[in-house]
Motif scaffolding. Structure first.
Motif, PDB file in Angstrom:
ATOM      1  N   ALA A 112      -0.782 -49.528 -25.190  1.00 53.10           N
ATOM      2  CA  ALA A 112      -0.082 -49.178 -23.952  1.00 53.10           C
ATOM      3  C   ALA A 112      -1.105 -48.806 -22.888  1.00 53.10           C
ATOM      4  N   THR A 113      -0.661 -48.868 -21.650  1.00 55.90           N
ATOM      5  CA  THR A 113      -1.442 -48.319 -20.549  1.00 55.90           C
ATOM      6  C   THR A 113      -0.675 -47.125 -19.995  1.00 55.90           C
ATOM      7  N   VAL A 114      -1.321 -45.986 -19.952  1.00 52.64           N
ATOM      8  CA  VAL A 114      -0.693 -44.765 -19.459  1.00 52.64           C
ATOM      9  C   VAL A 114      -1.289 -44.422 -18.103  1.00 52.64           C
ATOM     10  N   PHE A 115      -0.418 -44.194 -17.118  1.00 49.90           N
ATOM     11  CA  PHE A 115      -0.844 -43.808 -15.780  1.00 49.90           C
ATOM     12  C   PHE A 115      -0.534 -42.329 -15.569  1.00 49.90           C
ATOM     13  N   LEU A 116      -1.578 -41.538 -15.453  1.00 49.12           N
ATOM     14  CA  LEU A 116      -1.434 -40.101 -15.242  1.00 49.12           C
ATOM     15  C   LEU A 116      -1.503 -39.789 -13.751  1.00 49.12           C
ATOM     16  N   SER A 117      -0.489 -39.102 -13.231  1.00 53.13           N
ATOM     17  CA  SER A 117      -0.459 -38.708 -11.821  1.00 53.13           C
ATOM     18  C   SER A 117      -0.602 -37.201 -11.711  1.00 53.13           C
ATOM     19  N   VAL A 118      -1.498 -36.760 -10.813  1.00 56.16           N
ATOM     20  CA  VAL A 118      -1.745 -35.336 -10.599  1.00 56.16           C
ATOM     21  C   VAL A 118      -1.742 -35.076  -9.094  1.00 56.16           C
ATOM     22  N   PRO A 119      -1.010 -34.086  -8.610  1.00 56.35           N
ATOM     23  CA  PRO A 119      -1.052 -33.784  -7.168  1.00 56.35           C
ATOM     24  C   PRO A 119      -2.487 -33.549  -6.710  1.00 56.35           C
ATOM     25  N   LEU A 120      -2.888 -34.245  -5.662  1.00 52.99           N
ATOM     26  CA  LEU A 120      -4.269 -34.131  -5.191  1.00 52.99           C
ATOM     27  C   LEU A 120      -4.582 -32.743  -4.655  1.00 52.99           C
ATOM     28  N   LYS A 121      -3.663 -32.192  -3.856  1.00 47.51           N
ATOM     29  CA  LYS A 121      -3.926 -30.893  -3.233  1.00 47.51           C
ATOM     30  C   LYS A 121      -3.569 -29.766  -4.193  1.00 47.51           C
ATOM     31  N   SER A 122      -4.306 -29.718  -5.296  1.00 44.54           N
ATOM     32  CA  SER A 122      -4.145 -28.683  -6.307  1.00 44.54           C
ATOM     33  C   SER A 122      -5.504 -28.480  -6.958  1.00 44.54           C
ATOM     34  N   ASN A 123      -5.696 -27.345  -7.618  1.00 52.18           N
ATOM     35  CA  ASN A 123      -6.960 -27.115  -8.323  1.00 52.18           C
ATOM     36  C   ASN A 123      -7.249 -28.223  -9.319  1.00 52.18           C
ATOM     37  N   GLU A 124      -6.209 -28.583 -10.100  1.00 50.97           N
ATOM     38  CA  GLU A 124      -6.432 -29.566 -11.147  1.00 50.97           C
ATOM     39  C   GLU A 124      -6.666 -30.958 -10.565  1.00 50.97           C
ATOM     40  N   GLN A 263       2.634 -22.308  -5.935  1.00 49.54           N
ATOM     41  CA  GLN A 263       1.311 -22.909  -6.079  1.00 49.54           C
ATOM     42  C   GLN A 263       0.225 -21.935  -5.665  1.00 49.54           C
ATOM     43  N   ASP A 264       0.471 -21.158  -4.611  1.00 54.05           N
ATOM     44  CA  ASP A 264      -0.536 -20.216  -4.145  1.00 54.05           C
ATOM     45  C   ASP A 264      -0.799 -19.134  -5.177  1.00 54.05           C
TER      46      ASP A 264
END
Length: 280
Positions: A112-124, A263-264
């Motif tokens: 499989a191909t897994v696409f991981l999405s992470v909010p850019l404007k975050s620490n992680e 988030q803050d």
């Protein structure tokens, strides 16, 4: 256990996200969306908590949802996409594609191909970019994300969200565009101006985001070169990239009530995180 260990065949495509409530990466499915979507607002506002996370992980697992702490395979995709969150707000997401293996309904590992999405404007999200700038496409990769409880400067406990990256068994060190001494000088200036911790965290995150944008261009250019080389060799999987780019970004995580404040609160602890730590 991590998802798979890579495979030459791309197989099915799956979307994954990092849940601040679970403190882990999870594969999106009806089961995981159902469990996380039913979390009470007060729990969402409180953010990561060890006991809450354990309970939610068990519910996701019992409901047939797939989750894990890391992705292992060959990194084959990168993009920063805009998507609409659960509240209709447009946000930027860092998206990484990994050719790996995922268990089917019988528990058998399948390509499989897994696409991981992470909010850019975050620490992680920013931490992930800082490490990807030193990473290579097509290499064996282990990408980990998880949370730990940590005492903040105000004496309260917070969820500290962390990213780890290894390639070919070696830790990928980050390139930090916002050095600690510069960060601390900005923090001291804002504090002297009377800003509270949450406002300071916001301003520090904005500054780091702006300094990270050139890194995104470097990674994007490296990915384009890798993609052209892959096409030239006959290993063209543009169809899987198209599927990954087209997925809907909205999720329960994006629909947190009073999201900016939540988030803050997480960010206050995140400012104490050393991006140099290898937390895999």
């Amino acid at each position: 256990m991590a998802f798979g260990s890579g495979n030459k065949s791309s197989g099915d495509t799956h979307n994954a996200k990092y849940s601040k409530l679970l403190g882990q990466i999870y594969l999106e499915s009806d089961a995981s969306r159902s469990v996380l979507g039913a979390v009470p607002d007060e729990v969402k506002r409180a953010g990561f908590n060890d006991k809450t996370a354990r309970d939610l992980r068990k519910q996701v697992q019992d409901g047939g949802g797939l989750f894990d702490g890391s992705l292992e395979g060959k990194m084959t995709y990168f993009a920063v996409n805009k998507g609409t969150d659960g509240k209709g707000i447009e946000r930027e997401y860092v998206k990484v594609g990994m050719r790996t293996e995922v268990p089917n309904a019988k528990g058998e590992l399948k390509p499989a191909t897994v696409f991981l999405s992470v909010p850019l404007k975050s620490n992680e999200g920013l931490s992930l970019v800082h490490k990807l700038v030193n990473a290579e496409f097509g290499d064996d990769t282990k990408l980990s994300m998880f949370a730990q409880m940590k005492e903040g400067k105000d004496g309260r406990m917070y969820g500290n969200h962390t990213v780890g990256l290894k390639q070919n068994g070696e830790t990928v060190k980050p390139v930090l565009p916002f050095p600690n001494e510069e960060r601390e000088a900005m923090r001291a200036k804002l504090k002297a101006e009377g800003e509270d911790n949450e406002d300071i965290a916001k301003e520090l995150l904005k500054a780091e985001y702006k300094k990270t944008l050139p890194q995104i261009e470097v990674i994007a250019q490296r990915f384009e070169s890798y993609r052209e080389e892959r096409k030239a060799s006959g290993d063209d999987h543009s169809h899987e990239e198209a599927e990954g780019a087209a997925d809907r970004q909205s999720s329960n995580e994006d629909a947190l009530p009073n999201e900016a404040a939540a988030q803050d609160r997480q960010q206050v602890a995140g400012d104490e995180m050393s991006f140099d730590d290898d937390m895999i």
